[in-house]
Motif scaffolding. Structure first.
Motif, mmCIF file in Angstrom:
data_model
loop_
_atom_site.group_PDB
_atom_site.id
_atom_site.type_symbol
_atom_site.label_atom_id
_atom_site.label_comp_id
_atom_site.label_asym_id
_atom_site.label_seq_id
_atom_site.Cartn_x
_atom_site.Cartn_y
_atom_site.Cartn_z
ATOM 1 N N PRO B 159 51.507 20.916 6.717
ATOM 2 C CA PRO B 159 51.302 20.080 7.925
ATOM 3 C C PRO B 159 50.220 19.097 8.151
ATOM 4 O O PRO B 159 50.351 18.251 8.853
ATOM 5 C CB PRO B 159 51.596 21.315 9.122
ATOM 6 C CG PRO B 159 52.323 22.262 8.410
ATOM 7 C CD PRO B 159 51.861 22.261 6.808
ATOM 8 N N ASN B 160 49.069 19.906 7.492
ATOM 9 C CA ASN B 160 47.936 19.125 7.863
ATOM 10 C C ASN B 160 48.161 17.729 7.028
ATOM 11 O O ASN B 160 47.266 16.685 7.514
ATOM 12 C CB ASN B 160 46.783 19.842 7.161
ATOM 13 C CG ASN B 160 46.271 21.144 8.362
ATOM 14 O OD1 ASN B 160 46.936 21.368 9.299
ATOM 15 N ND2 ASN B 160 45.245 21.721 7.956
ATOM 16 N N ILE B 161 48.451 17.931 5.867
ATOM 17 C CA ILE B 161 48.601 16.703 4.833
ATOM 18 C C ILE B 161 49.466 15.714 5.691
ATOM 19 O O ILE B 161 49.104 14.479 5.474
ATOM 20 C CB ILE B 161 49.263 16.927 3.481
ATOM 21 C CG1 ILE B 161 48.811 17.993 2.549
ATOM 22 C CG2 ILE B 161 49.430 15.524 2.882
ATOM 23 C CD1 ILE B 161 49.001 18.424 1.585
ATOM 24 N N GLY B 325 53.539 24.883 22.444
ATOM 25 C CA GLY B 325 54.725 24.543 22.007
ATOM 26 C C GLY B 325 55.022 24.493 20.323
ATOM 27 O O GLY B 325 55.942 24.921 19.929
ATOM 28 N N SER B 326 54.028 23.812 19.779
ATOM 29 C CA SER B 326 54.066 23.854 18.083
ATOM 30 C C SER B 326 54.002 25.255 17.502
ATOM 31 O O SER B 326 54.564 25.613 16.720
ATOM 32 C CB SER B 326 52.914 23.014 17.852
ATOM 33 O OG SER B 326 52.965 21.720 18.329
ATOM 34 N N PRO B 337 59.346 20.496 8.320
ATOM 35 C CA PRO B 337 60.253 19.474 9.012
ATOM 36 C C PRO B 337 59.771 19.442 10.272
ATOM 37 O O PRO B 337 59.865 18.322 11.144
ATOM 38 C CB PRO B 337 61.435 20.371 8.927
ATOM 39 C CG PRO B 337 61.268 21.873 8.425
ATOM 40 C CD PRO B 337 59.905 21.697 7.866
ATOM 41 N N TYR B 338 59.275 20.509 11.137
ATOM 42 C CA TYR B 338 58.921 20.384 12.599
ATOM 43 C C TYR B 338 57.750 19.282 12.717
ATOM 44 O O TYR B 338 57.708 18.445 13.415
ATOM 45 C CB TYR B 338 58.487 21.626 13.121
ATOM 46 C CG TYR B 338 57.606 21.613 14.486
ATOM 47 C CD1 TYR B 338 58.506 21.227 15.574
ATOM 48 C CD2 TYR B 338 56.161 21.709 14.655
ATOM 49 C CE1 TYR B 338 57.579 21.185 16.579
ATOM 50 C CE2 TYR B 338 55.559 21.593 15.768
ATOM 51 C CZ TYR B 338 56.332 21.224 16.936
ATOM 52 O OH TYR B 338 55.871 21.023 18.109
ATOM 53 N N LEU B 368 46.857 22.840 15.073
ATOM 54 C CA LEU B 368 46.500 24.196 15.282
ATOM 55 C C LEU B 368 47.656 25.046 15.564
ATOM 56 O O LEU B 368 47.796 26.067 15.029
ATOM 57 C CB LEU B 368 45.317 24.543 16.151
ATOM 58 C CG LEU B 368 43.883 23.839 15.782
ATOM 59 C CD1 LEU B 368 42.858 24.024 16.994
ATOM 60 C CD2 LEU B 368 43.428 24.883 14.765
ATOM 61 N N GLY B 369 48.290 24.295 16.309
ATOM 62 C CA GLY B 369 49.626 24.961 16.879
ATOM 63 C C GLY B 369 50.421 25.321 15.668
ATOM 64 O O GLY B 369 51.094 26.287 15.520
ATOM 65 N N ALA B 370 50.707 24.145 15.034
ATOM 66 C CA ALA B 370 51.590 24.075 13.935
ATOM 67 C C ALA B 370 51.237 25.065 12.784
ATOM 68 O O ALA B 370 51.919 26.129 12.104
ATOM 69 C CB ALA B 370 51.895 22.679 13.421
#
Lengths: 151, 428
Positions: B159-161, B325-326, B337-338, B368-370
């Protein structure tokens, strides 16, 4: 000559059998591999002997060669006892490959071609409903081919 | 009409991905193909639009890092380190768990989480077996530590990428903004494990000799090769950090690093390419193509506009909503995918921020959330799924709920701490 003509009956194992039993079946029967069948005796997997080792070597070692090197000799000698009560089904790789099977009416060329492409010294022979009727072993196939005179 | 069709295809595909009923690579290929064939997005936009199409920076950054890490893992350095740590713990279970978690958390910012788990889990299983300890708590603790540690850098978590590429955030940006809170969360997590896994800390002292018999030095067969590989890895990390000076994209750094790694390790090219998880790369490409369909048909813009209107001027509420929410959605769906879907929407939100700093704060809240949401359930992140697979194959089955009951607690702790960090650092 057809596959059914050189097929022999060999002991099989099921997914629910302990790995220890599978190893004994192969070792005591001097088989080049194992046929794993379901409750209806349909082949689920045909394992060449080297792949039977995959059942025996704990997965942690299969996935990490460096880790295998760290095991001291005393433990390495009895590595396969670590499998414990695990079953054949527990130890089979996933996703499972299609079992190496032929119909009884297959020619020797078909059998030899399948053995070569699947790198398996063992082929399961099945009937029209997919139920196991016998097995063809590499040595028997080669011996049969050797008997055929040129011309 | 076209927007509704694109959204319909996307929702159905996402449902299949989330429920894992069908191979997710097949799902994204079919969905992306449907979007292209139905004219919802032009092929040229999928392949050549830097912003709306496939993000090749992400694909090639992952590709390069997979080669680098694949070669590095074969040096045996990780096995050496983990067994050395186990011996240093002298069989004391909590100390062993902390050391394994620390190794995982230190490695995961530089290696992707799946690789980290694949490196540390087999050693953990062997050490626990020799000590007569249940491996499950140790494996769960490692996964949780990996997901926490991976949040610290641009390359630590997929997700960070995606976020870094979409937002134009550098390796150093992640280090400066994410690493401090990751360190704090990790310390709190280590303390919490003492309580969470207290029943897993009973060991028979006579088993300690079994661990001491392991020969960690034999893990490394070619120290010179290891040294060369570590130099290349350090060079790659340095090049990431020097982005503002070198102005070289992370994907280029990873590709050059992969090439140099193959050369210095004297690796066969086909062996090096075998380390690449091609299905993962295809999944990413298909995912980007699906999102391209939503972007081209205006769905993303519409949702973005709604979100901007809904948020108004209250950007702290937006950051709070994004973070929690994340974490919540990221816990139930795979967070990759999110994030790929949400990133363009967050971009719209950031565009409406009053200043750059506030906009960046929204990206950090999102990341951070994801990232921390990846600990929420057993299916929230790829590393969790991989760890459960290794556990099952080694006879240490971990059920969905066994993982999730620890994951929920850690996610609550980490997201609450992250929220406090975002509030204090960016909104006071």
């Amino acid at each position: 000559m057809q596959a059914r003509d050189i097929a022999v009956q060999i002991p099989t194992v099921t997914l629910a059998d302990p790995v220890a039993r599978a190893v004994r079946v192969m070792g005591l029967g001097r088989l080049p591999g194992l046929i794993v069948v379901d409750r209806s005796r349909r082949p689920v997997q045909v394992l060449p002997g080297t792949q039977v080792l995959r059942l025996v070597v704990p997965r942690a070692y299969q996935e990490d060669a460096a880790l295998t090197r760290t095991v001291d000799e005393a433990h390495a000698d009895r590595f396969w006892q670590e499998i414990g009560e695990m079953t054949v089904g527990d130890c089979l790789a996933s996703p499972k490959t299609r079992p190496v099977t032929v119909r009884g009416g297959a020619t020797l060329l078909e059998v030899a071609g399948l053995m070569a492409s699947a790198r398996s010294p063992l082929v399961a022979v099945v009937d029209a409903t997919g139920v196991l009727t016998g097995a063809i072993l590499l040595d028997r196939l080669v011996a049969q081919l050797a008997l055929v005179e040129p011309g | 009409m076209s927007g509704g069709l694109a959204l319909g295809i996307f929702v159905v595909a996402f449902a299949f991905i989330a429920t894992e009923k069908v191979d997710k690579v097949k799902v994204v290929l079919v969905a992306a193909g449907a979007m292209a064939v139905l004219g919802l997005v032009p092929g040229a936009e999928i392949f050549f639009s830097e912003h709306a199409g496939i993000d090749w920076n992400v694909i090639f950054l992952l590709f390069g890092m997979m080669i680098i890490v694949g070669i590095l893992r074969r040096t045996g350095a990780f096995d050496f380190l983990a067994i050395w740590a186990a011996k240093r713990s002298r069989g004391r279970p909590y100390r062993l768990m902390v050391m394994l978690m620390a190794i995982t958390a230190v490695a995961s910012p530089f290696l992707d989480n799946v690789t980290t788990i694949m490196l540390v889990a087999p050693v953990t299983v062997v050490v626990c077996k020799r000590l007569g300890l249940p491996a499950q708590p140790y494996l769960i603790a490692e996964v949780l530590a990996s997901n926490i540690g991976g949040a610290a850098t641009l390359i630590g978590d997929p997700p960070n990428i995606i976020i870094g590429s979409r937002a134009g955030l550098t390796f150093n940006d992640f280090l400066v903004h994410m690493a401090p809170v990751v360190v704090l969360v990790f310390i709190a997590f280590v303390l919490l494990t003492r309580l969470l896994f207290r029943s897993a800390f009973r060991v028979d002292a006579t088993n300690v000799e079994e661990v001491m018999a392991l020969q960690e030095r034999r893990a490394i067969t070619d120290p010179a090769r290891l040294a060369r590989c570590l130099v290349v890895m350090a060079g790659v990390v340095a090049a990431f950090a020097l982005h503002s000076v070198l102005h070289v994209e992370p994907s280029i750094v990873a590709l050059v690093g992969a090439g140099v790694m193959i050369l210095v390790a004297r690796e066969d090219v086909s062996d090096a390419l075998a380390e690449v998880e091609w299905p993962t790369l295809v999944f990413f490409a298909g995912l980007f193509a699906m999102v391209a369909g939503l972007t081209h048909t205006g769905v993303i813009r519409t949702v973005g506009d709604w979100t901007v209107d809904f948020v108004g001027d209250d950007h702290f509420a937006a950051a709070t909503g994004l973070l929690f929410g994340s974490a919540l959605l990221g816990a139930f769906f795979d967070n990759i995918p999110y994030v790929a879907t949400m990133a363009p929407i967050v971009e719209d939100l950031v565009a409406g921020a009053p200043d750059a700093a506030t906009g960046e704060a929204l990206w950090w809240a999102f990341a951070l959330g994801a990232d921390f949401g990846g600990n929420g359930t057993a299916v929230a992140a790829s590393a969790n799924v991989v760890a459960l697979g290794i556990a099952a194959r080694t006879g240490n089955r971990i059920s969905f709920w066994e993982f999730t009951r620890y994951g929920i607690v850690v996610t609550l702790l980490s997201t609450t701490m992250a929220w406090a960090y975002v509030a204090l650092r960016y909104f006071t």
